[in-house]
Design an enzyme around this catalytic site. Structure first.
Site, PDB file in Angstrom:
ATOM      1  N   SER A 130       3.472  -7.272  -7.187  1.00 22.23           N
ATOM      2  CA  SER A 130       3.052  -6.033  -7.818  1.00 22.23           C
ATOM      3  C   SER A 130       1.624  -6.195  -8.339  1.00 22.23           C
ATOM      4  CB  SER A 130       4.008  -5.727  -8.980  1.00 22.23           C
ATOM      5  OG  SER A 130       3.548  -4.592  -9.644  1.00 22.23           O
ATOM      6  N   GLY A 131       0.764  -5.279  -7.956  1.00 24.92           N
ATOM      7  CA  GLY A 131      -0.632  -5.332  -8.411  1.00 24.92           C
ATOM      8  C   GLY A 131      -1.521  -6.158  -7.500  1.00 24.92           C
ATOM      9  N   THR A 135      -0.807  -1.006  -2.049  1.00 23.98           N
ATOM     10  CA  THR A 135      -1.030   0.433  -1.902  1.00 23.98           C
ATOM     11  C   THR A 135      -2.483   0.711  -1.521  1.00 23.98           C
ATOM     12  OG1 THR A 135       0.693   0.768  -3.538  1.00 23.98           O
ATOM     13  CG2 THR A 135      -0.720   2.639  -3.090  1.00 23.98           C
ATOM     14  N   ASN A 181       0.691  -3.581 -13.297  1.00 21.11           N
ATOM     15  CA  ASN A 181      -0.181  -2.733 -12.492  1.00 21.11           C
ATOM     16  C   ASN A 181      -0.193  -1.331 -13.082  1.00 21.11           C
ATOM     17  OD1 ASN A 181      -1.520  -1.359 -10.500  1.00 21.11           O
ATOM     18  ND2 ASN A 181      -0.062  -1.835  -8.856  1.00 21.11           N
ATOM     19  N   SER A 184       1.585   1.122 -10.420  1.00 23.23           N
ATOM     20  CA  SER A 184       2.593   0.366  -9.678  1.00 23.23           C
ATOM     21  C   SER A 184       3.525   1.304  -8.912  1.00 23.23           C
ATOM     22  CB  SER A 184       3.389  -0.484 -10.667  1.00 23.23           C
ATOM     23  OG  SER A 184       4.299  -1.270  -9.966  1.00 23.23           O
ATOM     24  N   SER A 185       3.668   0.997  -7.629  1.00 29.20           N
ATOM     25  CA  SER A 185       4.579   1.809  -6.815  1.00 29.20           C
ATOM     26  C   SER A 185       6.003   1.447  -7.219  1.00 29.20           C
ATOM     27  CB  SER A 185       4.393   1.492  -5.333  1.00 29.20           C
ATOM     28  OG  SER A 185       3.034   1.471  -5.018  1.00 29.20           O
ATOM     29  N   GLY A 411       6.822  -5.373  -4.219  1.00 33.25           N
ATOM     30  CA  GLY A 411       6.765  -6.816  -3.964  1.00 33.25           C
ATOM     31  C   GLY A 411       7.924  -7.562  -4.598  1.00 33.25           C
ATOM     32  N   GLU A 413      10.064  -9.656  -6.968  1.00 30.44           N
ATOM     33  CA  GLU A 413      10.016  -9.592  -8.438  1.00 30.44           C
ATOM     34  C   GLU A 413      10.877 -10.668  -9.063  1.00 30.44           C
ATOM     35  OE1 GLU A 413       9.057  -4.907  -9.427  1.00 30.44           O
ATOM     36  OE2 GLU A 413      11.043  -5.679  -9.848  1.00 30.44           O
TER      37      GLU A 413
HETATM   38  N1  LIG Z   1      -9.230  -3.813  -2.194  1.00 27.62           N
HETATM   39  C1  LIG Z   1      -9.335  -3.483  -3.446  1.00 27.62           C
HETATM   40  N2  LIG Z   1     -10.511  -3.195  -3.971  1.00 27.62           N
HETATM   41  C2  LIG Z   1     -10.667  -2.863  -5.251  1.00 27.62           C
HETATM   42  N3  LIG Z   1      -9.640  -2.793  -6.100  1.00 27.62           N
HETATM   43  C3  LIG Z   1      -8.406  -3.049  -5.665  1.00 27.62           C
HETATM   44  C4  LIG Z   1      -8.195  -3.405  -4.304  1.00 27.62           C
HETATM   45  N4  LIG Z   1      -6.890  -3.626  -4.145  1.00 27.62           N
HETATM   46  C5  LIG Z   1      -6.310  -3.399  -5.342  1.00 27.62           C
HETATM   47  N5  LIG Z   1      -7.201  -3.055  -6.257  1.00 27.62           N
HETATM   48  C6  LIG Z   1      -6.978  -2.757  -7.671  1.00 27.62           C
HETATM   49  O1  LIG Z   1      -5.751  -3.305  -8.020  1.00 27.62           O
HETATM   50  C7  LIG Z   1      -4.876  -2.277  -8.469  1.00 27.62           C
HETATM   51  C8  LIG Z   1      -3.464  -2.559  -7.982  1.00 27.62           C
HETATM   52  O2  LIG Z   1      -3.415  -2.379  -6.618  1.00 27.62           O
HETATM   53  P1  LIG Z   1      -2.159  -1.693  -5.911  1.00 27.62           P
HETATM   54  O3  LIG Z   1      -1.700  -0.536  -6.657  1.00 27.62           O
HETATM   55  O4  LIG Z   1      -2.542  -1.485  -4.505  1.00 27.62           O
HETATM   56  O5  LIG Z   1      -1.134  -2.850  -6.019  1.00 27.62           O
HETATM   57  P2  LIG Z   1       0.292  -2.914  -5.340  1.00 27.62           P
HETATM   58  O6  LIG Z   1       0.330  -4.176  -4.588  1.00 27.62           O
HETATM   59  O7  LIG Z   1       0.551  -1.692  -4.602  1.00 27.62           O
HETATM   60  O8  LIG Z   1       1.210  -3.075  -6.557  1.00 27.62           O
HETATM   61  P3  LIG Z   1       2.665  -2.495  -6.748  1.00 27.62           P
HETATM   62  O9  LIG Z   1       3.579  -3.388  -6.012  1.00 27.62           O
HETATM   63  O10 LIG Z   1       2.851  -2.572  -8.186  1.00 27.62           O
HETATM   64  O11 LIG Z   1       2.656  -1.135  -6.237  1.00 27.62           O
HETATM   65  C9  LIG Z   1      -5.426  -0.995  -7.918  1.00 27.62           C
HETATM   66  O12 LIG Z   1      -5.109   0.067  -8.753  1.00 27.62           O
HETATM   67  C10 LIG Z   1      -6.913  -1.277  -7.895  1.00 27.62           C
HETATM   68  O13 LIG Z   1      -7.421  -1.019  -9.178  1.00 27.62           O
HETATM   69 MG   LIG Z   2       1.774  -0.169  -4.775  1.00 26.69          MG
END
Ligand SMILES: Nc1ncnc2c1ncn2[C@@H]1O[C@H](COP(=O)(O)OP(=O)(O)OP(=O)(O)O)[C@@H](O)[C@H]1O
Ligand SMILES: [Mg+2]
Length: 1314
Positions: A130-131, A135, A181, A184-185, A411, A413
């Site tokens: 997560s984070g 996404t 996050n 977070s999705s 992801g 957990e």
């Molecule tokens: N490639 C990137 N460039 C800049 N910032 C990023 C990038 N990837 C992620 N981030 C930052 O990290 C944060 C978390 O990313 P994201 O929401 O994609 O995580 P996730 O893996 O989908 O987490 P979750 O499992 O909780 O959904 C984003 O809101 C953004 O601020």
């Molecule tokens: Mg996500």
């Protein structure tokens, strides 16, 4: 790795052809240096630590993407790196993975290209914590595909916009702020974009997985509910506020209890607008939007229903108004709502038949649970409805042939207290890991088999055993045990949990499972997770209470009753509704089946720290992720056989530079097939045989070092090329300057002589190697200077001869020399008699000097007009005899002259080559009275010297072969600048102002005089150096006393007052100087040596001339004497010397009076009698002649170099020269210069400048114009060497200035002397 190929049928075999690649780009060598390795299969050491270090280095260098083969590892940068711009996106379009640095766009491009090329469905599996950035990566892939997939039609554009709009919509409803996050999705999402055969997006399908609905009713401290609740409560339009009683988030328990209303970086109000906008794009109608927001309001208000305990300990609604408002919004009966929330209907069963029905009151905890169940249920169904609704909008317009799926799932957990939700999430992740292992291994294995490559399988952890532990039916896995427990003890959750614990006992033999009283541990691929059993069965059952179901289905709101809760419970149905475990298993397996049918791409996201920091790289944290993601195994598997592989044509295209057979100077030159081309490269670079293998379509390289080596060589190629070009260029520039300087030097030294040299060449061309050469004439190339006796000026004894000849009008001497002629004697054979031969432009004069009674008389004995000479004959031997065939009744003239070749050359020059020259062993000639006779020439080695003449027979020694060439003149050493010894500087007197005072001419030293003579006497001892006075520089410096403007190549522009260094002093008035590192020629008379004044009185005066004056300064009087033009007084001052304009000053000393050649030893007086000693060259200034032949009459005094006969030319002079007649030239060559040798344009320019300077009194030169630059001498052009020269008409009749075509070399020389 996807390979770009033209569209073709799947499975169709194609010949491997070497396509001509795009020309390699030199700019590649200038690209940003890559940190670490971009593809970790090329890591030399494969450990988790090495991987971690590589990722860290790259992350710190803002390179967040790294490959393992075709798997993309992405480390969250937590900042905007500007790497998703339009330009970056375009740069990845149409490129393969190897061509560009790792990037999520490259993965998207590969997938899209693979789909188009191979007609295969694609999926991009994004996994990570997560984070970690799943996404974000998913959104970038959608951005890329929307940008590159074609389709100008409105429906395709609409689909693209809709697909992009699903992101903000689903993020609002499915994402929440968590501790890990901010976005977070809280659900899994698989988005499939559908494409038609042209690769245009025509539709999309979203599959939703396991929404975390528990978040709706409560969150841990500092987390938030789903974003949409905050958006709505903060930004709801007034109509919603009024209709649905909406207030700020602090007014609702579901949004305020966790004490987190605002999130840094999230603007709920703006996001609300975006959500509405997304709804509009997707096509949600206003009434649909109203219903959605109404449902959200209902949930919020349900959360505000608070229960209190009544007297009986049962739950009662504390504030009935809230419940009434909920009933109003839900459009249900108020009473029914209260009942459903505070009591439960229980039904007894008797055997297989239904029994009595009881209404059981609930306690507060139970009532809270029921209330929350209602909220969760409404939200979950609302979310699913939204997804369904979006899918309806995204339904494919037209036939969908292929899909690209993007999986963005929650992801793995691990919490302190893990429950059923974590079990489901981790189960899904196990399944995805399995697919990853299966597919990567499978693909690898298949490739080796297909390519007929042998490899050793690598050991890795196959997590199928964990998947089985969770999902197997027989023996029952965890989900099966859960279901069983739920089925047997359905009424009491606690009893069901206990039953579940007992059933878990059957799994204790599994090494990946451990039962621990009311908890159990599963050893997942990503780590051990301890799950809490409490409440697990209830969550698994997830059955909406019958009472609640009845309540919502009885709603007057059709959206609630029919849309969200369409199903009706059959009270008689014995069928057990599916549990959550069943559902997740089902949907997960469906997903796996789907993914297995696609060509997968992987993005594995890594979270560098838990603080969302853009600079912190938590080593341990990342190491853990590296471990559980199995990156090490991933690399090992990838490298088990060969670390690198690529198709033959790609290999050839990339490395063709590395073999001369495939590439030359950056160009692709290979004409064979790609297999042979690849082999050629491998062999040319001496790669060991076991280091590579050729598959059926690909080259396989075993070790990463090999590919590194090749890449390095490829990189160096451009650098080497650049270095070579630079080296060549520098060499060229240096050489150019050297050549220019040499040419300039040569020209300055030889310009006066070139005309004579050309004359000499002309003479030799006349004889055309038909006559033997005298030995001494080969010693050096002599210039043909013509008037050796200086008859023209009558200097020395020449005036006697000059006076003896009565020259005709315009008759000018071109050649004079001692010789002999045959004189007839009565009744006796003719004998040679000495004569002075004077050739003019009109006639050949034979001047005889006789002495009678002590009286010497000189008479012009015989004159042969040139136009009476028909031809000339010489023998083939090396004698000096010439027979001139004339139409004179007295017969032909026979003469002997040491410089016969020159005499003939001048004759031909004067007659425009009308006279023919025959070279024969015997010469027939006419005698007086038209009788003919023959002159014979016989080789006789006893006939020393010039040979013997007797009775028409010439005896002569053998000469050198006729083809012999004279030795080139010895090179003249450049005159080095004579550095003045500072100690000898004795300028005790104040320096005369160069513009006003003059130095007596007698004090000046001729240019050629050895300046160092002053130092022949030992210099006085140096004075003791003054204590603090800086030492005068030992380098003599010169100061510009006039500005010299020039834009000519090789010349150096100087400003008045400039201090410059003189490198070389040429006598011709031009010095090679250096200013600010730039070299060039400057007029020497513009310079004045800088003498550093000493503060202390100088030592006794050393020899007077310590400072060398500029060369060739004529004494002032002489200048005045000979100046035909009035010269401004300022010019005659030696202090501002000028170069005399008349080249004669320089040219005369260069002309020896006898056949001695400058720069070569002069021929001794009697060369043929004894071995000649070659004395050093006589000083030019002395002009001491070497007597020609001892037996010859005494020559008149040799020509002495006249002192400057030309005054300093004034600007007017130059102007006059501009208008002068063109320079006479050799036949057939146009006149390039004016009479001064200066090109007309240049003369005009100089004249203008000088005139302007003269007028300009404010130019910093005290109103005195700059002296003119030394004019360039007249240089006759080369004779036409090809065949006979084209001859202009005779010059004699015309004034040269009147008829330029009639002018000649002789004329030119004469003019120049004057
Ligand atoms: N490639 C990137 N460039 C800049 N910032 C990023 C990038 N990837 C992620 N981030 C930052 O990290 C944060 C978390 O990313 P994201 O929401 O994609 O995580 P996730 O893996 O989908 O987490 P979750 O499992 O909780 O959904 C984003 O809101 C953004 O601020
Ligand atoms: Mg996500």
């Amino acid at each position: 790795m996807p390979i770009k190929k033209p569209l073709g049928k799947k499975g169709e075999k194609k010949a491997i052809k070497a396509n001509r690649p795009v020309k390699a780009d030199w700019k590649e060598g200038m690209k940003k240096k890559i940190t670490g390795v971009a593809d970790m299969t090329l890591l030399t050491k494969i450990t988790n630590e090495a991987i971690n270090e590589n990722l860290m280095k790259r992350w710190q260098n803002k390179e967040i993407y790294t490959y393992i083969g075709s798997v993309l590892i992405s480390v969250n940068p937590f900042r905007d790196l500007g790497i998703y711009t339009e330009q970056v996106l375009e740069s990845y379009q149409g490129k393969n993975l190897l061509e560009m640095p790792p990037h999520v766009f490259a993965i998207a491009e590969a997938a899209y290209h693979h789909m188009n090329s191979y007609k295969e469905n694609q999926c991009v599996i994004i996994s990570g914590e997560s984070g970690a950035g799943k996404t974000e990566a998913a959104k970038r892939i959608m951005q890329y595909i929307a940008a590159v997939s074609g389709g100008a039609s409105s429906s395709i554009q609409e689909i693209k916009e809709m697909v992009l709009a699903t992101n903000p919509l689903l993020e609002s409803f499915g994402c929440a702020k968590t501790l890990r996050n901010n976005n977070s999705s809280r659900h899994g999402k698989y988005l499939e974009i559908q494409f038609n055969t042209q690769g245009e997006p025509v539709g999309a399908i979203i599959t939703n997985y396991l929404l975390e609905k528990s978040r709706v009713v409560g969150q841990i401290e500092n987390e938030r509910n789903f974003h949409i609740f905050y958006q709505l409560t903060k930004a709801a339009p007034p109509e919603y506020q009024e209709s649905y009683g909406l207030q700020g988030p602090e007014s609702f328990l579901y949004t305020s209890r966790s004490n987190c209303l605002q999130v840094e970086g999230i603007d709920d109000v703006q996001d609300f607008n975006e959500t509405i906008n997304a709804m509009n794009v997707i096509g949600l109608a206003k009434h649909e939007q109203d219903e959605i927001f109404k449902m959200l309001a209902i949930i919020l208000w349900i959360g505000n229903i608070v229960f209190a305990e009544d007297d009986a300990g049962n739950a009662m609604i504390s504030d009935p108004d809230v419940a009434s408002f909920v009933a109003y919004l839900l459009e249900v009966d108020n009473e029914s709502l209260s009942k459903a929330l505070t009591s439960r209907i229980m039904e007894t069963q008797r055997g297989m038949r239904r029994g009595s029905v009881y209404e059981v009151p609930l306690n507060v905890a139970q009532a809270n649970s029921v209330r929350d169940a209602l909220s969760k249920s409404i939200y979950e169904r609302l979310f699913e409805w939204i997804v369904t609704r979006v899918n309806a909008s995204l339904e494919a317009r037209g036939a969908a042939e292929y899909v690209i799926g993007v999986l963005d799932i929650y992801g793995f957990e691990i919490f302190d207290d893990n429950s059923f939700e974590q079990l489901c999430i981790n189960y899904v992740n196990e399944k995805l890991q399995q697919i990853f292992i299966e597919l990567t291994l499978k693909a690898e294995q298949e490739e080796y088999v297909r390519e007929q490559i042998q490899w050793t399988p690598i050991k890795f952890f196959n997590n199928k055993v964990v998947c089985d532990l969770i999902e197997e039916k027989r023996p029952p896995g965890i989900f099966a045990a859960l279901n069983d427990a739920c089925a047997t003890a359905h009424a009491d959750p606690a009893a069901a949990d206990n039953s579940f614990v007992q059933r878990l006992g059957f799994l204790s033999s599994n090494p990946h499972f451990e039962a621990r009283s009311n908890k159990f541990l599963i050893r997942h691929y990503a780590g051990d997770v301890l799950y809490n059993v409490q409440g697990v069965t209830d969550k698994n059952k997830d059955a909406l209470l019958k009472d609640l179901h009845q309540l919502v289905t009885a709603s007057g709101n059709t959206f609630v009753a029919d849309t969200l809760f369409p199903e009706r419970i059959d009270p008689n149905s014995k069928k057990r509704p599916p549990t959550v475990g069943d559902k997740i298993k089902l949907s997960c397996n469906a997903l796996v089946t789907k993914l297995m049918q696609c060509h997968p791409s992987y993005i594995r996201t890594i979270k560098p720290n838990d603080n969302r920091s853009a600079s912190e790289y938590d080593d341990k944290r990342v190491l853990h992720q590296v471990q559980y993601l199995g990156l090490c195994e991933n690399i090992r598997v990838r490298r088990a056989g060969f670390a690198y592989r690529t198709t033959f044509d790609k290999f050839l295209e990339r490395f063709y530079l590395l073999s001369p057979a495939t590439g030359y100077a950056g160009e692709y030159v290979w004409n064979g097939d790609a297999v042979q081309g690849s082999l050629e490269i491998l062999r040319h670079n001496n790669l060991p045989q076991d280091e590579w293998q050729m598959g059926t379509s690909k080259v396989f390289l075993r070790h990463p070092e090999t590919i590194f080596g090749l890449e390095h060589m490829r990189d160096r190629y451009w650098h080497n090329m650049a270095t070579r070009i630079q080296r060549s260029w520098r060499n060229y520039v240096r050489y150019k300057h050297e050549c220019a300087t040499k040419i300039q030097q040569f020209w300055r030294r030889n310009k006066y002589n070139i005309g004579y040299q050309q004359m000499r060449e002309y003479g030799h061309e006349i004889l055309a190697q038909r006559k033997e050469r005298r030995r001494y004439s080969l010693v050096s190339m002599r210039k043909f200077t013509g008037d050796y006796l200086d008859i023209t000026n009558g200097s020395g004894g020449a005036d006697v001869i000059r006076n003896a000849i009565s020259f005709g009008v315009n008759e000018q001497v071109v050649f004079s020399m001692r010789g002999q002629t045959l004189v007839a004697r009565a009744m006796r054979a003719s004998i040679p008699s000495p004569r002075t031969l004077v050739l003019t432009n009109q006639a050949l004069h034979f001047v005889m000097t006789t002495r009678k009674d002590q009286v010497v008389s000189t008479i012009d004995e015989k004159v042969i007009p040139l136009n009476s000479i028909q031809s000339a004959s010489v023998s083939t031997l090396c004698d000096d005899w010439v027979i001139l065939h004339t139409n004179n009744p007295e017969g032909d003239t026979i003469l002997s002259c040491m410089f016969k070749t020159e005499l003939l050359a001048h004759m031909l020059q004067q007659t425009n080559a009308r006279i023919t020259v025959d070279v024969q062993p015997e010469i027939q000639f006419k005698k007086k009275g038209n009788k003919t006779s023959v002159m014979k020439f016989i080789k006789d080695e006893t006939a020393v010297g010039d040979g013997l003449y007797k009775s028409r027979v010439v005896r002569i020694q053998s000469g050198q072969p006729a083809s012999s060439m004279s030795d080139p003149p010895c090179s003249v050493k450049p005159r080095a600048v004579v550095r003045r010894q500072p100690k000898q500087t004795t300028t005790t007197r104040p320096r005369p102002n160069p513009t006003r005072s003059s130095v007596p001419a007698s004090k000046s030293i001729p240019a050629h005089a050895p300046v160092i003579s002053a130092s022949n006497s030992p210099p006085p001892p140096p004075p003791p150096p003054p204590a603090a006075t800086p030492q005068p520089s030992s380098e003599p410096k010169y100061k510009a006393i006039y500005p010299f403007e020039t834009d000519q190549d090789g010349e150096l522009a100087i400003e008045m007052g400039d201090l410059i260094e003189v490198i070389e002093q040429d006598d011709n008035g031009w010095w090679l100087a250096k200013k600010n590192g730039k070299e060039g020629w400057v007029p020497s008379n513009y310079l004045e040596e800088v003498v550093e004044e000493k503060p202390t009185p100088p030592p006794p005066a050393p020899p007077a001339r310590t400072r060398r004056p500029p060369p060739a300064i004529p004494p002032a009087e002489t200048v005045e004497q000979h100046s035909p033009l009035p010269t401004p007084a300022a010019y005659v001052t030696p202090a501002a010397p000028v170069i005399p304009s008349a080249p004669a000053i320089r040219s005369v000393p260069a002309i020896p009076a006898i056949p001695s050649v400058p720069s070569t030893p002069s021929i001794p007086a009697t060369p043929r009698a004894t071995k000649p000693s070659l004395p050093s060259r006589a000083p030019v200034a002395s002009n001491s002649p070497t007597p020609p032949l001892a037996s010859k009459p005494v020559l008149p005094k040799p020509v002495v170099a006249p002192a400057s006969t030309k005054p300093t030319p004034a600007p007017r002079h130059i102007i006059a020269n501009v208008n002068a007649a063109p320079i006479p030239v050799m036949p057939g060559v146009a006149a390039p210069l004016n009479a001064n040798g200066v090109p007309p344009w240049r003369a005009q320019l100089e004249a203008k400048r000088a005139a302007a300077a003269a007028e300009n009194t404010g130019d910093g030169s005290d109103g005195k114009p700059s002296p003119p630059v030394a004019p360039k001498p007249v240089v006759p052009a080369r004779p036409n060497n090809l065949g006979k020269p084209a001859i202009p008409s005779r010059p004699a009749q015309l004034q040269p200035s009147q008829n330029p075509a009639a002018t000649s070399l002789a004329e030119a020389l004469r003019q120049r002397r004057q």
